[in-house]
Design an enzyme around this catalytic site. Sequence first.
Site, PDB file in Angstrom:
ATOM      1  N   MET A   1     -14.243   5.299  -9.826  1.00  8.31           N
ATOM      2  CA  MET A   1     -15.597   5.188 -10.375  1.00  8.31           C
ATOM      3  C   MET A   1     -15.664   4.202 -11.544  1.00  8.31           C
ATOM      4  SD  MET A   1     -17.552   6.865  -8.407  1.00  8.31           S
ATOM      5  CE  MET A   1     -19.098   7.058  -9.295  1.00  8.31           C
TER       6      MET A   1
ATOM      7  N   ILE B   1     -12.272   9.711  -3.746  1.00  2.93           N
ATOM      8  CA  ILE B   1     -12.737   9.007  -4.936  1.00  2.93           C
ATOM      9  C   ILE B   1     -12.352   9.808  -6.172  1.00  2.93           C
ATOM     10  CG2 ILE B   1     -14.836   8.243  -6.157  1.00  2.93           C
ATOM     11  CD1 ILE B   1     -16.162   8.371  -3.246  1.00  2.93           C
ATOM     12  N   CYS B   2     -11.906   9.105  -7.222  1.00  5.04           N
ATOM     13  CA  CYS B   2     -11.716   9.737  -8.530  1.00  5.04           C
ATOM     14  C   CYS B   2     -12.134   8.722  -9.594  1.00  5.04           C
ATOM     15  CB  CYS B   2     -10.275  10.234  -8.728  1.00  5.04           C
ATOM     16  SG  CYS B   2      -9.054   8.938  -8.940  1.00  5.04           S
ATOM     17  N   ARG B   3     -11.680   8.916 -10.808  1.00  6.78           N
ATOM     18  CA  ARG B   3     -12.093   8.018 -11.883  1.00  6.78           C
ATOM     19  C   ARG B   3     -11.473   6.636 -11.744  1.00  6.78           C
ATOM     20  NH1 ARG B   3     -10.891   6.379 -17.150  1.00  6.78           N
ATOM     21  NH2 ARG B   3      -8.790   7.172 -16.956  1.00  6.78           N
TER      22      ARG B   3
ATOM     23  N   GLY C   1      -8.699   5.941  -9.221  1.00  9.36           N
ATOM     24  CA  GLY C   1      -8.039   5.735  -7.936  1.00  9.36           C
ATOM     25  C   GLY C   1      -6.650   6.355  -7.875  1.00  9.36           C
TER      26      GLY C   1
END
Length: 101
Positions: free
Chosen positions: A93, A65-67, A69
């Site tokens: 996110m 997961i990141c901000r 993708g």
Amino acid sequence: MDRIEEITTEELQKKLEAGEKLELVDVREDDEVTAGMIPGAKHIRMGTIPENLDKFDKDTEYIFICRSGSRSGNVCHYMKDQGYKVRNMVGGMMNWQGKTE
């Protein structure tokens, strides 16, 4: 380049609500995770993944997961090349509608 398995934020939320035990790894920077992480996710910054390979098990699938993708997608390619089972949360996110902690 091999295709990386993906999971949408909606699919992930349904799995978590159903009580599935998932291995979530948030690769954002420290200041980004202060805004909230998905409950149960481990925080391992993208830049420190190579030195933290001993924290991963090749028999376990990890959802990164990141901000947005993008970074988590890069981590997925790296981890897959190392022999790990990975999935990228597309939209990151920014698309997450579920709980955070």
